[in-house]
Design an enzyme around this catalytic site. Structure first.
Site, PDB file in Angstrom:
ATOM      1  N   HIS A 124      -2.962   6.353   3.683  1.00 45.31           N
ATOM      2  CA  HIS A 124      -3.228   4.922   3.854  1.00 45.31           C
ATOM      3  C   HIS A 124      -4.534   4.690   4.620  1.00 45.31           C
ATOM      4  O   HIS A 124      -5.280   3.749   4.346  1.00 45.31           O
ATOM      5  CB  HIS A 124      -2.039   4.299   4.602  1.00 45.31           C
ATOM      6  CG  HIS A 124      -2.166   2.842   4.901  1.00 45.31           C
ATOM      7  ND1 HIS A 124      -2.374   2.370   6.171  1.00 45.31           N
ATOM      8  CD2 HIS A 124      -2.116   1.758   4.098  1.00 45.31           C
ATOM      9  CE1 HIS A 124      -2.440   1.043   6.130  1.00 45.31           C
ATOM     10  NE2 HIS A 124      -2.286   0.649   4.896  1.00 45.31           N
TER      11      HIS A 124
ATOM     12  N   ARG B 178       0.925   7.675   5.856  1.00 44.24           N
ATOM     13  CA  ARG B 178       0.063   6.896   6.748  1.00 44.24           C
ATOM     14  C   ARG B 178      -1.342   7.484   6.797  1.00 44.24           C
ATOM     15  O   ARG B 178      -2.330   6.755   6.880  1.00 44.24           O
ATOM     16  CB  ARG B 178       0.673   6.763   8.153  1.00 44.24           C
ATOM     17  CG  ARG B 178      -0.065   5.742   9.025  1.00 44.24           C
ATOM     18  CD  ARG B 178       0.759   5.221  10.184  1.00 44.24           C
ATOM     19  NE  ARG B 178       1.863   4.389   9.742  1.00 44.24           N
ATOM     20  CZ  ARG B 178       1.747   3.101   9.393  1.00 44.24           C
ATOM     21  NH1 ARG B 178       0.582   2.483   9.463  1.00 44.24           N
ATOM     22  NH2 ARG B 178       2.798   2.434   8.983  1.00 44.24           N
TER      23      ARG B 178
ATOM     24  N   SER C 271       0.838  -1.206   0.000  1.00 47.11           N
ATOM     25  CA  SER C 271       0.000   0.000   0.000  1.00 47.11           C
ATOM     26  C   SER C 271       0.874   1.257   0.000  1.00 47.11           C
ATOM     27  O   SER C 271       0.618   2.201  -0.745  1.00 47.11           O
ATOM     28  CB  SER C 271      -0.891   0.021   1.243  1.00 47.11           C
ATOM     29  OG  SER C 271      -1.740  -1.099   1.268  1.00 47.11           O
TER      30      SER C 271
END
Lengths: 207, 207
Positions: free
Chosen positions: A40, A37, A14
């Site tokens: 994500h 992040r 990812s």
């Protein structure tokens, strides 16, 4: 059906996809760990333009986390989203007072939101690391109290989401002279706030 | 500083803003309650084009909730985000098995993710109402097991977020002949999943 079943492999892949789709940016290596992040967690690339990481703030956050401090969150969702293993490894803990009996009482007494009452309690107890993913009112309260010399907030994640007061609360908090990471505009949320904490934790625990 | 301090007022005002910025749509009144709550949680209007509410699904979800059923969530974040007062009012409860001892054991034994192991356990126990905000693997697993005649899933919220498997997991789940609400594409998340549950709960509890 054939699909990747190992969580760490899924995460690695990812992050590669996010990196390649983001393209070039002026973020430092550590800033990029935070930005990626957040993306994500949301699958929303707009966050790369909304995130504000004040200079020196990552260093300050890491310094606090390494001391094994208590992290305040404004919601149980943000609390749930923070990696407990990483916290434990650093001797840190996380608290959310929003559903505590005392908070209900204090909020009712003063005619304020429970989020505001929870901030008061946390500052009283000497908490320094504040995470907001939901409540604009709590951010306003933190600013008010800090400016009155109450408490010693040392690092803030300001990521309330919403249409009434959220943007404004983050603008207000940015006027404070403190290390902070904020999400500008309406976007944010408990998941976003937790993901920023996790990115900071993982810089130290290097899982 | 002057700001709205009453949470219900903030929410009401927020929904008005969302409604006026969304403009016309072909959603039914109840569908709109879900769509607006998701946008309220994310400040992301794109969700109005990503949400898929299968015909009859709201009715089915309400029917289950009125029976006081158990809701499965794939993360503790989604669990945290669901309104406990509303649940209690309906005699419903919510479970998340992802951090249970047995789940770690089952996942290790079978070489699967904990989310997948948690789905197995829930189906074994007769859970019918499934909420996914994080784990594509869990959705794949639910489909596999249901097609093998194991368990009796009756309603699904499919909202995993992410870059590896998330979209695909939702496409797969949509092939099932079951009442469901999904978020198409990469977006979604625990907060989104919880907000859909809350929208359904509030249709009944009318807080």
């Amino acid at each position: 059906m054939d699909y990747i079943k190992i969580p760490m492999d899924i995460e690695k892949k990812s992050f590669e996809i996010i990196g390649s789709e983001m393209g070039e940016s002026s973020f430092s290596k550590e800033e990029l760990l935070i930005v990626k992040r957040v993306i994500h967690t949301t699958a929303d690339f707009e966050y790369k333009d909304l995130i504000y990481i004040r200079e020196g703030s990552i260093e300050k956050a890491k310094e606090l986390l390494k001391k094994g401090i208590t992290i305040y969150t404004d919601t149980n969702m943000a609390l749930s989203g923070i990696n407990k293993k990483a916290l434990e490894q650093l001797g840190c803990k996380v608290i959310c007072y929003v559903n505590k009996e005392e908070t209900f009482k204090l909020a009712k007494e003063k005619g304020i939101t429970r989020s505001m009452a929870a901030v008061e309690t946390a500052l009283d107890e000497g908490v320094e690391f504040f995470v907001f993913g939901n409540a604009p009112t709590a951010l306003f309260k933190l600013k008010e109290l800090t400016e009155s010399g109450i408490g010693k907030a040392a690092f803030i994640i300001g990521a309330p989401v919403g249409f009434v007061g959220a943007s404004e609360s983050k603008e207000e908090i940015e006027k404070m002279d403190l290390p902070m990471i904020t999400i500008r505009g309406r976007k944010g949320g408990s998941g976003v706030a937790a993901s920023i904490v996790n990115a900071l934790l993982y810089m130290i625990t290097e899982r």
